[in-house]
Design a protein around this motif. Sequence first.
Motif, mmCIF file in Angstrom:
data_model
loop_
_atom_site.group_PDB
_atom_site.id
_atom_site.type_symbol
_atom_site.label_atom_id
_atom_site.label_comp_id
_atom_site.label_asym_id
_atom_site.label_seq_id
_atom_site.Cartn_x
_atom_site.Cartn_y
_atom_site.Cartn_z
ATOM 1 N N LEU A 1 -20.020 32.727 25.935
ATOM 2 C CA LEU A 1 -20.391 34.053 26.423
ATOM 3 C C LEU A 1 -19.237 35.028 26.266
ATOM 4 C CD1 LEU A 1 -22.457 35.868 27.900
ATOM 5 C CD2 LEU A 1 -21.388 35.118 30.036
ATOM 6 N N SER A 2 -18.022 34.599 26.581
ATOM 7 C CA SER A 2 -16.879 35.503 26.439
ATOM 8 C C SER A 2 -16.619 35.840 24.975
ATOM 9 C CB SER A 2 -15.631 34.904 27.076
ATOM 10 O OG SER A 2 -15.192 33.799 26.342
ATOM 11 N N ASN A 3 -16.833 34.887 24.073
ATOM 12 C CA ASN A 3 -16.669 35.180 22.648
ATOM 13 C C ASN A 3 -17.711 36.181 22.164
ATOM 14 O OD1 ASN A 3 -14.431 33.560 22.255
ATOM 15 N ND2 ASN A 3 -15.664 31.760 21.799
ATOM 16 N N VAL A 4 -18.924 36.072 22.651
ATOM 17 C CA VAL A 4 -19.974 37.011 22.258
ATOM 18 C C VAL A 4 -19.693 38.393 22.837
ATOM 19 C CG1 VAL A 4 -22.418 37.558 22.517
ATOM 20 C CG2 VAL A 4 -21.725 35.251 21.906
ATOM 21 N N LEU A 5 -19.327 38.446 24.118
ATOM 22 C CA LEU A 5 -19.088 39.735 24.762
ATOM 23 C C LEU A 5 -17.863 40.441 24.206
ATOM 24 C CD1 LEU A 5 -19.909 38.951 28.488
ATOM 25 C CD2 LEU A 5 -21.301 40.177 26.829
ATOM 26 N N CYS A 6 -16.868 39.675 23.772
ATOM 27 C CA CYS A 6 -15.647 40.268 23.227
ATOM 28 C C CYS A 6 -15.726 40.443 21.714
ATOM 29 C CB CYS A 6 -14.450 39.406 23.578
ATOM 30 S SG CYS A 6 -14.148 39.333 25.346
ATOM 31 N N CYS A 7 -16.877 40.180 21.145
ATOM 32 C CA CYS A 7 -17.094 40.301 19.692
ATOM 33 C C CYS A 7 -16.075 39.469 18.918
ATOM 34 C CB CYS A 7 -17.053 41.752 19.244
ATOM 35 S SG CYS A 7 -18.317 42.767 20.014
ATOM 36 N N ASN A 8 -15.799 38.286 19.397
ATOM 37 C CA ASN A 8 -14.853 37.385 18.765
ATOM 38 C C ASN A 8 -15.617 36.450 17.825
ATOM 39 O OD1 ASN A 8 -12.612 35.981 18.070
ATOM 40 N ND2 ASN A 8 -12.101 35.297 20.138
ATOM 41 N N PHE A 9 -16.093 37.010 16.731
ATOM 42 C CA PHE A 9 -16.953 36.266 15.821
ATOM 43 C C PHE A 9 -16.185 35.228 15.008
ATOM 44 C CE2 PHE A 9 -19.259 40.303 16.404
ATOM 45 C CZ PHE A 9 -20.361 39.774 17.057
ATOM 46 N N LYS A 10 -14.867 35.409 14.852
ATOM 47 C CA LYS A 10 -14.080 34.416 14.123
ATOM 48 C C LYS A 10 -14.104 33.078 14.854
ATOM 49 C CE LYS A 10 -10.961 37.710 12.001
ATOM 50 N NZ LYS A 10 -9.587 38.209 11.938
ATOM 51 N N THR A 11 -13.989 33.126 16.178
ATOM 52 C CA THR A 11 -14.035 31.898 16.969
ATOM 53 C C THR A 11 -15.410 31.269 16.893
ATOM 54 O OG1 THR A 11 -12.404 32.832 18.463
ATOM 55 C CG2 THR A 11 -13.624 30.922 19.252
ATOM 56 N N LEU A 12 -16.449 32.097 16.927
ATOM 57 C CA LEU A 12 -17.810 31.565 16.821
ATOM 58 C C LEU A 12 -18.026 30.875 15.486
ATOM 59 C CD1 LEU A 12 -19.894 34.443 18.404
ATOM 60 C CD2 LEU A 12 -19.469 32.210 19.361
ATOM 61 N N CYS A 13 -17.532 31.477 14.416
ATOM 62 C CA CYS A 13 -17.671 30.857 13.095
ATOM 63 C C CYS A 13 -16.881 29.555 13.027
ATOM 64 C CB CYS A 13 -17.188 31.816 12.015
ATOM 65 S SG CYS A 13 -18.233 33.277 11.843
ATOM 66 N N ARG A 14 -15.699 29.524 13.663
ATOM 67 C CA ARG A 14 -14.888 28.315 13.677
ATOM 68 C C ARG A 14 -15.591 27.203 14.445
ATOM 69 N NH1 ARG A 14 -9.799 29.304 16.538
ATOM 70 N NH2 ARG A 14 -10.111 31.369 15.693
ATOM 71 N N LEU A 15 -16.268 27.569 15.556
ATOM 72 C CA LEU A 15 -17.005 26.565 16.322
ATOM 73 C C LEU A 15 -18.151 25.992 15.510
ATOM 74 C CD1 LEU A 15 -17.177 28.229 19.846
ATOM 75 C CD2 LEU A 15 -15.878 26.212 19.193
ATOM 76 N N ARG A 16 -18.835 26.845 14.761
ATOM 77 C CA ARG A 16 -19.930 26.362 13.925
ATOM 78 C C ARG A 16 -19.410 25.430 12.844
ATOM 79 N NH1 ARG A 16 -21.944 31.650 12.866
ATOM 80 N NH2 ARG A 16 -22.622 32.345 14.885
ATOM 81 N N ARG A 17 -18.258 25.778 12.249
ATOM 82 C CA ARG A 17 -17.686 24.948 11.199
ATOM 83 C C ARG A 17 -17.199 23.613 11.733
ATOM 84 N NH1 ARG A 17 -13.464 28.279 9.201
ATOM 85 N NH2 ARG A 17 -14.518 30.219 9.499
ATOM 86 N N ALA A 18 -16.719 23.584 12.966
ATOM 87 C CA ALA A 18 -16.245 22.325 13.547
ATOM 88 C C ALA A 18 -17.396 21.347 13.734
ATOM 89 C CB ALA A 18 -15.568 22.594 14.888
ATOM 90 N N ASN A 19 -18.592 21.859 13.956
ATOM 91 C CA ASN A 19 -19.753 20.988 14.116
ATOM 92 C C ASN A 19 -20.362 20.585 12.779
ATOM 93 O OD1 ASN A 19 -19.560 21.059 16.884
ATOM 94 N ND2 ASN A 19 -20.881 22.842 17.074
ATOM 95 N N ASP A 20 -19.982 21.243 11.717
ATOM 96 C CA ASP A 20 -20.527 20.960 10.395
ATOM 97 C C ASP A 20 -19.592 19.972 9.683
ATOM 98 O OD1 ASP A 20 -21.962 20.977 8.101
ATOM 99 O OD2 ASP A 20 -21.482 23.026 7.518
ATOM 100 N N TYR A 21 -20.055 18.748 9.449
ATOM 101 C CA TYR A 21 -19.202 17.716 8.876
ATOM 102 C C TYR A 21 -18.917 17.949 7.400
ATOM 103 C CZ TYR A 21 -20.070 15.212 13.171
ATOM 104 O OH TYR A 21 -20.145 14.861 14.480
#
Length: 139
Positions: free
Chosen positions: A82-102
Amino acid sequence: AITIENWLRLIPSFCLGRSLLFGINIEAFEFIEARSLTAWDSVIMKTDIIVLAIEGVVYLLLAALIDRMLSKPSFVAKLRLLSNVLCCNFKTLCRLRRANDYELSPPEDEDVINETERILAGEANEDLIVLSELTKVYS
Protein backbone atom coordinates in the motif's frame (compact mmCIF):
# COMPACT_ATOMS: atom_id res chain seq x y z
CA ALA A 1 -13.32 28.87 11.40
CA ILE A 2 -15.31 26.74 13.85
CA THR A 3 -15.14 23.74 11.51
CA ILE A 4 -11.35 24.07 11.23
CA GLU A 5 -11.12 24.42 15.01
CA ASN A 6 -13.13 21.23 15.50
CA TRP A 7 -10.88 19.32 13.08
CA LEU A 8 -7.77 20.69 14.77
CA ARG A 9 -9.01 19.30 18.08
CA LEU A 10 -7.97 15.87 16.78
CA ILE A 11 -4.38 17.04 17.34
CA PRO A 12 -3.56 16.84 21.07
CA SER A 13 -1.04 19.67 20.99
CA PHE A 14 -3.73 22.01 19.62
CA CYS A 15 -6.04 21.25 22.56
CA LEU A 16 -3.25 21.63 25.08
CA GLY A 17 -1.96 24.88 23.61
CA ARG A 18 -5.43 26.35 23.29
CA SER A 19 -6.30 25.40 26.86
CA LEU A 20 -3.13 26.97 28.21
CA LEU A 21 -3.60 30.14 26.16
CA PHE A 22 -7.23 30.57 27.19
CA GLY A 23 -6.45 29.63 30.79
CA ILE A 24 -3.82 32.36 31.02
CA ASN A 25 -6.21 34.95 29.56
CA ILE A 26 -9.29 34.30 31.71
CA GLU A 27 -9.54 38.01 32.58
CA ALA A 28 -9.77 38.97 28.92
CA PHE A 29 -12.57 36.42 28.38
CA GLU A 30 -14.39 37.72 31.45
CA PHE A 31 -14.26 41.19 29.93
CA ILE A 32 -15.51 39.91 26.54
CA GLU A 33 -18.26 37.69 28.01
CA ALA A 34 -19.21 40.31 30.64
CA ARG A 35 -19.58 37.62 33.32
CA SER A 36 -17.43 35.76 35.80
CA LEU A 37 -15.66 32.73 34.31
CA THR A 38 -13.66 29.82 35.73
CA ALA A 39 -11.07 27.64 34.03
CA TRP A 40 -13.67 24.88 33.66
CA ASP A 41 -16.19 26.90 31.63
CA SER A 42 -16.70 25.62 28.11
CA VAL A 43 -15.48 28.96 26.73
CA ILE A 44 -12.10 28.54 28.43
CA MET A 45 -10.92 24.91 28.48
CA LYS A 46 -13.66 22.45 29.48
CA THR A 47 -14.21 21.13 25.94
CA ASP A 48 -10.50 20.87 25.19
CA ILE A 49 -9.75 18.95 28.40
CA ILE A 50 -12.58 16.49 27.70
CA VAL A 51 -11.31 15.99 24.13
CA LEU A 52 -7.76 15.47 25.45
CA ALA A 53 -8.98 12.79 27.87
CA ILE A 54 -10.83 10.96 25.08
CA GLU A 55 -7.84 11.27 22.73
CA GLY A 56 -5.53 9.85 25.40
CA VAL A 57 -7.57 6.65 25.62
CA VAL A 58 -8.27 6.34 21.88
CA TYR A 59 -4.68 6.99 20.80
CA LEU A 60 -3.35 4.50 23.35
CA LEU A 61 -5.72 1.81 22.05
CA LEU A 62 -4.80 2.73 18.47
CA ALA A 63 -1.09 2.41 19.26
CA ALA A 64 -1.67 -1.02 20.84
CA LEU A 65 -3.68 -2.14 17.79
CA ILE A 66 -0.99 -0.94 15.37
CA ASP A 67 1.71 -2.69 17.42
CA ARG A 68 -0.27 -5.92 17.39
CA MET A 69 -0.96 -5.74 13.64
CA LEU A 70 2.70 -5.02 12.84
CA SER A 71 3.65 -8.35 14.40
CA LYS A 72 1.76 -10.15 11.61
CA PRO A 73 3.91 -10.59 8.48
CA SER A 74 0.93 -10.64 6.12
CA PHE A 75 -0.24 -7.26 7.40
CA VAL A 76 3.26 -5.80 7.07
CA ALA A 77 3.50 -7.05 3.47
CA LYS A 78 0.13 -5.49 2.61
CA LEU A 79 1.16 -2.26 4.33
CA ARG A 80 4.39 -2.09 2.31
CA LEU A 81 2.49 -2.73 -0.89
CA LEU A 82 0.00 0.00 0.00
CA SER A 83 2.79 2.45 0.82
CA ASN A 84 4.51 1.68 -2.49
CA VAL A 85 1.29 2.33 -4.38
CA LEU A 86 0.48 5.52 -2.47
CA CYS A 87 4.01 6.86 -2.86
CA CYS A 88 4.08 5.95 -6.57
CA ASN A 89 7.12 3.76 -5.97
CA PHE A 90 6.64 1.65 -9.07
CA LYS A 91 10.29 0.56 -9.22
CA THR A 92 9.82 -1.40 -6.00
CA LEU A 93 6.59 -2.89 -7.30
CA CYS A 94 8.31 -4.04 -10.48
CA ARG A 95 11.17 -5.50 -8.41
CA LEU A 96 8.67 -7.42 -6.27
CA ARG A 97 7.03 -8.85 -9.37
CA ARG A 98 10.41 -9.87 -10.77
CA ALA A 99 11.41 -11.57 -7.52
CA ASN A 100 8.37 -13.83 -7.83
CA ASP A 101 9.12 -14.61 -11.47
CA TYR A 102 11.65 -17.47 -11.63
CA GLU A 103 12.46 -16.92 -15.31
CA LEU A 104 14.00 -13.52 -14.62
CA SER A 105 16.09 -14.62 -11.62
CA PRO A 106 19.83 -15.00 -12.24
CA PRO A 107 21.35 -18.49 -12.31
CA GLU A 108 22.10 -19.99 -8.91
CA ASP A 109 25.59 -20.52 -7.55
CA GLU A 110 27.24 -23.94 -7.66
CA ASP A 111 27.07 -24.32 -3.89
CA VAL A 112 23.34 -23.66 -3.90
CA ILE A 113 22.81 -26.20 -6.69
CA ASN A 114 24.93 -28.82 -4.89
CA GLU A 115 23.09 -28.28 -1.59
CA THR A 116 19.71 -28.50 -3.34
CA GLU A 117 20.68 -31.78 -4.99
CA ARG A 118 21.94 -33.15 -1.64
CA ILE A 119 18.66 -32.27 0.09
CA LEU A 120 16.49 -33.67 -2.71
CA ALA A 121 18.53 -36.90 -2.74
CA GLY A 122 17.71 -37.40 0.95
CA GLU A 123 21.28 -37.04 2.22
CA ALA A 124 20.22 -34.26 4.63
CA ASN A 125 17.53 -36.22 6.47
CA GLU A 126 19.76 -36.71 9.53
CA ASP A 127 20.79 -33.02 9.74
CA LEU A 128 19.42 -30.94 12.63
CA ILE A 129 18.29 -28.09 10.37
CA VAL A 130 17.21 -28.52 6.77
CA LEU A 131 16.30 -25.56 4.57
CA SER A 132 14.43 -26.94 1.62
CA GLU A 133 13.88 -24.99 -1.62
CA LEU A 134 16.01 -22.07 -0.49
CA THR A 135 16.62 -19.38 -3.12
CA LYS A 136 18.68 -16.21 -3.37
CA VAL A 137 17.05 -12.90 -4.21
CA TYR A 138 19.24 -10.29 -5.87
CA SER A 139 18.21 -6.67 -5.55
